[in-house]
Motif scaffolding. Structure first.
Motif, short mmCIF file in Angstrom:
data_model
loop_
_atom_site.label_atom_id
_atom_site.label_comp_id
_atom_site.label_asym_id
_atom_site.label_seq_id
_atom_site.Cartn_x
_atom_site.Cartn_y
_atom_site.Cartn_z
N VAL A 126 -4.17 14.86 27.70
CA VAL A 126 -3.81 15.78 26.62
C VAL A 126 -4.21 17.19 26.99
CG1 VAL A 126 -4.19 16.36 24.22
CG2 VAL A 126 -4.00 13.97 24.91
N TRP A 127 -5.40 17.32 27.55
CA TRP A 127 -5.85 18.66 27.96
C TRP A 127 -4.97 19.24 29.04
CZ3 TRP A 127 -8.56 21.60 25.13
CH2 TRP A 127 -9.47 21.05 24.21
N SER B 96 -7.86 15.44 7.72
CA SER B 96 -8.88 14.60 8.32
C SER B 96 -8.88 13.19 7.75
CB SER B 96 -10.25 15.22 8.10
OG SER B 96 -10.48 15.34 6.72
N ALA B 97 -7.93 12.90 6.86
CA ALA B 97 -7.90 11.56 6.29
C ALA B 97 -7.56 10.55 7.36
CB ALA B 97 -6.86 11.51 5.16
N ALA C 41 -0.05 23.72 18.69
CA ALA C 41 0.38 24.98 19.31
C ALA C 41 1.50 24.70 20.31
CB ALA C 41 -0.79 25.66 19.99
N GLY C 42 1.31 23.62 21.07
CA GLY C 42 2.36 23.27 22.03
C GLY C 42 3.66 22.97 21.34
N PHE D 31 2.39 22.77 27.99
CA PHE D 31 3.42 23.06 27.00
C PHE D 31 3.31 24.50 26.53
CE2 PHE D 31 4.64 18.63 26.33
CZ PHE D 31 5.97 18.80 26.03
N VAL D 32 2.09 24.91 26.26
CA VAL D 32 1.89 26.28 25.76
C VAL D 32 2.39 27.29 26.78
CG1 VAL D 32 0.18 27.97 25.07
CG2 VAL D 32 -0.03 25.60 24.31
N GLU E 265 -5.96 0.10 4.04
CA GLU E 265 -5.38 0.91 5.09
C GLU E 265 -5.90 0.51 6.47
OE1 GLU E 265 -3.96 4.10 3.80
OE2 GLU E 265 -2.94 4.37 5.70
N THR F 32 0.84 -1.21 0.00
CA THR F 32 0.00 0.00 0.00
C THR F 32 0.86 1.25 0.00
OG1 THR F 32 -0.01 0.00 2.38
CG2 THR F 32 -1.85 -1.08 1.27
N GLY G 193 -1.19 19.74 27.03
CA GLY G 193 -1.17 20.75 25.98
C GLY G 193 -1.02 22.16 26.52
N LEU H 118 -9.81 20.31 18.24
CA LEU H 118 -9.26 21.10 19.35
C LEU H 118 -8.01 20.43 19.92
CD1 LEU H 118 -12.44 22.24 21.25
CD2 LEU H 118 -10.80 23.66 20.03
N ARG H 119 -8.08 19.08 20.02
CA ARG H 119 -6.95 18.37 20.59
C ARG H 119 -5.72 18.53 19.70
NH1 ARG H 119 -9.18 12.95 21.95
NH2 ARG H 119 -8.89 12.56 19.75
N ASN H 120 -5.92 18.38 18.39
CA ASN H 120 -4.80 18.55 17.47
C ASN H 120 -4.28 19.98 17.51
OD1 ASN H 120 -5.06 15.95 16.77
ND2 ASN H 120 -6.13 16.32 14.84
N VAL I 214 -4.31 22.05 20.01
CA VAL I 214 -3.54 22.27 21.23
C VAL I 214 -2.16 21.64 21.08
CG1 VAL I 214 -3.36 21.58 23.65
CG2 VAL I 214 -5.49 22.53 22.76
N TRP J 121 -9.50 3.26 0.80
CA TRP J 121 -8.83 3.17 2.11
C TRP J 121 -9.07 1.86 2.81
CZ3 TRP J 121 -5.19 6.26 3.78
CH2 TRP J 121 -5.02 7.47 3.11
N ARG K 134 -14.09 6.48 -2.06
CA ARG K 134 -13.12 6.81 -1.04
C ARG K 134 -12.97 5.70 -0.01
NH1 ARG K 134 -13.42 12.02 2.89
NH2 ARG K 134 -11.82 11.24 4.30
N ARG L 13 0.63 5.17 1.00
CA ARG L 13 -0.16 6.18 1.67
C ARG L 13 -0.10 7.48 0.89
NH1 ARG L 13 -1.74 6.73 7.13
NH2 ARG L 13 -1.28 4.82 8.27
N ILE L 14 -1.21 8.06 0.67
CA ILE L 14 -1.24 9.39 0.05
C ILE L 14 -1.92 10.31 1.03
CG2 ILE L 14 -2.12 10.76 -1.86
CD1 ILE L 14 -2.11 8.11 -3.46
#
Lengths: 349, 276
Positions: free
Chosen positions: B43-44, A10-11, A29-30, B50-51, B10, A2, B47, A22-24, A26, B7, B3, A4-5
């Motif tokens: 994570v909360w 959001s893939a 940003a960190g 770190f900031v 994958e 396979t 994160g 939001l988690r990503n 944060v 995948w 799509r 990966r592309i």
């Protein structure tokens, strides 16, 4: 099998939700902030007026051609001019042939007034705040040469104190220098006239040499050295008293910008008692040669094998056995048997 | 729909990855924000931490600042190469009524008793503390005050003082001739012609030759040589890179030059400096 592309952020199996976005965010940003924090010391470097590409690309002292040395000297001149607003006289002074410098210091004459310390600071553009001093004057109790008993903080209304003698210590310019051996980048080496020098532009500030020196003679610029502009000595040389940057070692170099032109070190000129003697040991008639021939001479920590070029000597002021101070000192140290006691027999050969 | 088809393989692979991740430490799974089973509260927590940490690193000074005090310097004139430079040392003169006079302008009219000790009416500023050598005319010529005299009657000018002193201080004179006593200025190289050997009375007052006590210049207050015992005395821990002033106020103290009192004339030893 396979391939990966990358198909957008959001893939993948997890669709973008408010929570994952939001988690990503944060996390990103960190990460960016941490990167910025890691790079933030560069800001200081960029703001530093003395940092230049030319200095970064400069070769080792021994590998520079005459033109490259002249360029380096010109860079130093312009840096000094920018920082202190005076045009210095910076040179690269090479050792004289047939000269090996030796220092001798008369312990019978030194009174511990510390004139030498401050003459050295003024001559060699040492940092005034924080202070850097090449010479350390030890106040030693009479009757011993144990350096552990020395005290360089003595603060008396007057010197000398009758129960002490004074032992100034600076770089001994050893013939077998441990500081040179440990330097990982060869930024310090011994010159043909016996002076161990430092290329301040090559030093990486690891302080191995400071740890290796048995005489505690090397000093490190923990902070940016500060010298008032009106106190700068404009007579400079590359290997001696040009201004040093933060993070490099420095030490006594026998005032090589003076002594390689026949002059005397600044500490010697400031000594009010004539306890300091300097000269060419290869000249049999020089003062230091006369001292080595006719005086009782010692070196510090002879047993560590550094072969110092810095000698201490005494005057015999009284014929042997007639020194009025000798008996009370020896008695206080317990070295003299009381008159009634038999000779000590504890010694085993 | 296409799509999803694309995948499909994958997903199988990810499943493999997931199972490997299960066998590895949970930290690895924490680090990957896309893996659903991690605890989101961690994570909360991490994160913003770190900031905040990053923001603090960037805004705060990146390196610890060492506080600066007053630059150390010594009082001017304290590093004079000639300890007690005396103008006109070779030319005995005295100022009377605002005019310079040679000694003999008066002394050729006045006789002095050559041997007896008496209370002087002139030259009262001279304190003679030269051991057993306590007669003026041991060294000064009784007939010509502009000359010195040896024990055998040989007269010397004032620039030949070492020969006079050598009569009694033979071992020191021998050392002085070799250069192992006294002070040489100008050059270490005798052949340069720039050497200047100081004479006996450049450093010693001939009337009170013992070396006077000196005020020492300030003790080192350098980063590693600062007085740590002061810090210990105030219950502080050993911090070799921090300066301590003796009042216990902590770091950054300036160098005190007045710890020995009056520094108006810093080169002045206590008493005995003035040559007559």
């Amino acid at each position: 099998m396979t391939t990966r592309i990358w198909d957008g952020p959001s893939a993948g199996d997890a669709p973008t939700t408010r929570r994952s976005f939001l988690r990503n965010s944060v996390a990103a940003a960190g990460g960016i902030t941490a990167l910025a924090a890691a790079l933030s010391p560069l800001r200081e470097l960029a703001g530093q007026a003395d940092f230049s590409v030319a200095q970064f690309l400069q070769k080792h002292y021994k590998e520079m051609s005459a033109q490259e040395m002249e360029a380096a000297l010109e860079r130093i001149r312009s840096e000094v001019e920018r920082r202190y607003e005076i045009r210095p006289h910076v040179r690269d002074i090479r050792p004289q042939a047939g000269v090996e410098f030796v220092y001798a210091l008369n312990l019978s004459r030194c009174i511990g007034c510390r004139r030498c310390v401050y003459a050295c600071v003024e001559e060699n553009n040492q940092s005034r705040e924080p202070q850097i001093q090449y010479i350390r004057v030890l106040e030693m109790p009479r009757g011993t040469l144990d350096l552990e008993k020395g005290n360089h903080h003595y603060d008396r209304p007057t010197v000398p104190d009758a129960s002490h003698f004074y032992l100034p210590v600076q770089c001994h310019q050893c013939a077998n220098p441990p500081c040179v051996k440990v330097c990982p980048v060869e930024a310090t080496w011994q010159e043909p006239d016996g002076i161990t020098v430092i290329d301040y532009d090559w030093c990486i500030g690891c302080r191995y040499c400071e740890a290796a020196c048995p005489y505690w003679a090397r000093r490190f610029n923990f902070a940016e050295p500060s010298v008032p502009a009106d106190q700068i000595n404009p007579e400079m040389s590359y290997l001696s008293n040009r201004p040093r940057p933060k993070g490099v070692m420095e030490k006594c170099h026998f005032c090589l910008h003076r002594t390689r032109e026949g002059r005397l070190p600044a500490c010697l000129e400031a000594c009010p008692t004539g306890a300091r003697k300097f000269g060419n040991v290869l000249d049999p008639d020089s003062e230091v040669s006369q001292i080595l021939k006719t005086k009782r001479v010692l070196v510090l920590k002879e047993e560590v094998g550094t072969l110092p070029r810095f000698f201490y000597y005494f005057d015999e002021r009284y014929p042997r056995g007639l020194d009025p101070d000798a008996a009370p000192i020896a008695e206080s140290l317990g070295h003299l048997p009381a008159p009634d006691d038999p000779a000590p027999t504890e010694h085993h050969s | 729909m296409g799509r999803d088809d694309a995948w499909e393989p994958e997903r199988i692979e990810e499943g493999d990855g997931e199972s490997r991740g299960d066998r590895s430490t949970s930290v690895a799974s924490l680090a990957s924000p896309s893996s659903p089973p991690t605890a989101p509260w961690l994570v909360w927590l991490i994160g913003p931490l770190f900031v905040a940490l990053g923001a603090w690193f960037v805004t705060a000074s990146p390196l610890p600042e060492i506080p600066l005090g007053t630059p150390a310097s010594v009082p001017p004139g304290s590093l004079n190469p000639v300890p007690f430079a005396r103008p006109g040392a070779d030319l005995p003169e005295v100022v009377i009524g605002g005019y310079d006079h040679r000694c003999n302008e008066c002394h050729r009219f006045f006789d002095s008793p050559p041997i007896e000790r008496r209370t002087l009416t002139q030259h009262t500023d001279i304190e003679l503390e030269h051991g057993l050598n306590n007669r003026c005319f041991n060294c000064h010529d009784v007939r010509n005050r502009e000359l010195l005299v040896l024990y055998d009657g040989t007269r010397l000018s004032f620039d030949q003082v070492p020969r006079l002193c050598a009569q009694c201080h033979g071992t020191v004179y021998r050392d002085w001739q070799r250069g192992t006593h006294g002070k040489t200025l100008g050059s270490w190289d005798a052949e340069s012609g720039r050497q200047r050997r100081l004479g006996c009375n450049d450093c010693h007052n001939p009337h009170a030759p013992a070396y006077p006590p000196f005020r020492p210049l300030p003790a080192p207050d350098t980063l590693r040589m600062g007085n740590q015992s002061i810090a210990h005395a105030h219950g502080a821990r050993h911090e070799p890179l921090r300066r301590w002033s003796s009042d216990g106020a902590g770091h950054g103290g300036s160098v005190r030059h007045d710890r020995t009192g009056d520094h108006a004339d810093p080169n002045a030893p206590l008493g005995g400096k003035e040559h007559p």
